[in-house]
Design a protein around this motif. Sequence first.
Motif, short mmCIF file in Angstrom:
data_model
loop_
_atom_site.label_atom_id
_atom_site.label_comp_id
_atom_site.label_asym_id
_atom_site.label_seq_id
_atom_site.Cartn_x
_atom_site.Cartn_y
_atom_site.Cartn_z
N GLY A 1 -26.36 2.66 -13.13
CA GLY A 1 -25.64 4.19 -13.02
C GLY A 1 -27.03 4.80 -13.35
N PHE A 2 -26.70 6.15 -13.99
CA PHE A 2 -27.98 6.77 -13.90
C PHE A 2 -28.71 7.48 -15.30
CE2 PHE A 2 -24.90 9.13 -10.06
CZ PHE A 2 -26.36 8.85 -9.57
N THR A 3 -29.68 7.26 -15.04
CA THR A 3 -30.16 7.18 -16.31
C THR A 3 -30.14 9.45 -17.52
OG1 THR A 3 -32.50 8.82 -15.50
CG2 THR A 3 -32.69 5.82 -16.10
N SER A 4 -29.36 9.50 -16.37
CA SER A 4 -28.72 11.11 -17.59
C SER A 4 -28.30 11.98 -16.57
CB SER A 4 -30.02 12.11 -18.02
OG SER A 4 -30.57 12.16 -17.30
N GLN A 5 -27.27 12.61 -16.96
CA GLN A 5 -26.26 13.21 -15.93
C GLN A 5 -26.67 14.12 -15.43
OE1 GLN A 5 -22.77 12.93 -15.59
NE2 GLN A 5 -22.91 11.42 -16.34
N LYS A 6 -28.04 14.84 -16.10
CA LYS A 6 -29.29 15.70 -14.72
C LYS A 6 -29.61 15.13 -13.77
CE LYS A 6 -30.48 18.66 -18.54
NZ LYS A 6 -31.41 19.39 -19.35
N VAL A 7 -29.71 14.06 -13.64
CA VAL A 7 -30.16 12.80 -12.74
C VAL A 7 -28.43 13.09 -11.98
CG1 VAL A 7 -31.19 11.01 -11.98
CG2 VAL A 7 -31.27 11.93 -13.86
N ASN A 8 -28.15 13.03 -11.98
CA ASN A 8 -26.34 12.30 -11.39
C ASN A 8 -25.98 14.09 -10.08
OD1 ASN A 8 -24.16 11.44 -9.72
ND2 ASN A 8 -23.59 11.47 -12.25
N PRO A 9 -26.26 13.08 -9.20
CA PRO A 9 -25.42 14.72 -7.91
C PRO A 9 -24.78 15.03 -7.76
CG PRO A 9 -26.78 12.61 -6.73
CD PRO A 9 -27.34 12.66 -8.32
N PHE A 10 -23.57 13.72 -7.95
CA PHE A 10 -22.14 13.55 -7.90
C PHE A 10 -21.55 14.43 -9.24
CE2 PHE A 10 -24.44 10.40 -5.39
CZ PHE A 10 -23.13 10.83 -4.52
N ARG A 11 -22.81 14.73 -10.53
CA ARG A 11 -21.79 14.96 -11.80
C ARG A 11 -20.78 16.24 -12.02
NH1 ARG A 11 -26.25 17.37 -11.77
NH2 ARG A 11 -26.85 19.36 -12.36
N GLU A 12 -19.96 16.69 -13.13
CA GLU A 12 -19.15 17.78 -12.11
C GLU A 12 -19.86 19.07 -12.85
OE1 GLU A 12 -14.94 19.84 -14.40
OE2 GLU A 12 -15.26 17.28 -14.04
N LYS A 13 -20.02 20.25 -11.72
CA LYS A 13 -20.78 20.97 -11.91
C LYS A 13 -20.38 21.60 -13.29
CE LYS A 13 -23.41 20.35 -8.58
NZ LYS A 13 -24.23 19.33 -8.41
N SER A 14 -21.06 22.90 -13.75
CA SER A 14 -20.53 23.84 -15.26
C SER A 14 -20.62 24.71 -14.37
CB SER A 14 -21.90 23.45 -16.54
OG SER A 14 -22.04 23.88 -15.93
N SER A 15 -19.44 25.44 -15.09
CA SER A 15 -18.76 26.49 -14.35
C SER A 15 -19.09 27.69 -15.72
CB SER A 15 -17.65 26.90 -14.33
OG SER A 15 -16.83 26.33 -14.82
N CYS A 16 -19.70 28.40 -15.06
CA CYS A 16 -20.52 29.91 -15.96
C CYS A 16 -19.01 30.33 -16.14
CB CYS A 16 -21.96 30.26 -15.66
SG CYS A 16 -22.07 31.66 -16.75
N THR A 17 -18.67 30.82 -17.25
CA THR A 17 -17.52 31.57 -17.69
C THR A 17 -18.06 32.47 -19.01
OG1 THR A 17 -16.11 30.45 -19.13
CG2 THR A 17 -15.80 30.16 -16.50
N VAL A 18 -17.28 34.36 -18.25
CA VAL A 18 -17.67 35.48 -19.19
C VAL A 18 -16.53 35.52 -20.11
CG1 VAL A 18 -18.08 37.22 -19.67
CG2 VAL A 18 -19.45 36.37 -18.62
N LEU A 19 -16.42 35.64 -21.18
CA LEU A 19 -15.19 36.01 -22.08
C LEU A 19 -15.06 37.19 -22.63
CD1 LEU A 19 -15.38 32.67 -24.75
CD2 LEU A 19 -14.11 33.15 -22.53
#
Length: 70
Positions: free
Chosen positions: A52-70
């Motif tokens: 596994g990965f040490t953290s989610q930041k290291v994981n290149p396959f993580r779901e990208k967070s989307s920036c939404t403006v409300l």
Amino acid sequence: MDVMSSSLQQQRVVVEQLRREAAIDRQTISESCAKMMKYITEHEQEDYLLTGFTSQKVNPFREKSSCTVL
């Protein structure tokens, strides 16, 4: 005559290919499997599928967070 020389040339190419293949160093399956198992054992700590990965930041396959403006 042209067809015969073409066929002869093709046969020479085939013979050369077979000679190259015959000269390849062969290993038994048991030797290859032993080497592969040794390699896997030596490198299993680097395998992210196993550890596994040490953290989610290291994981290149993580779901990208989307920036939404409300």
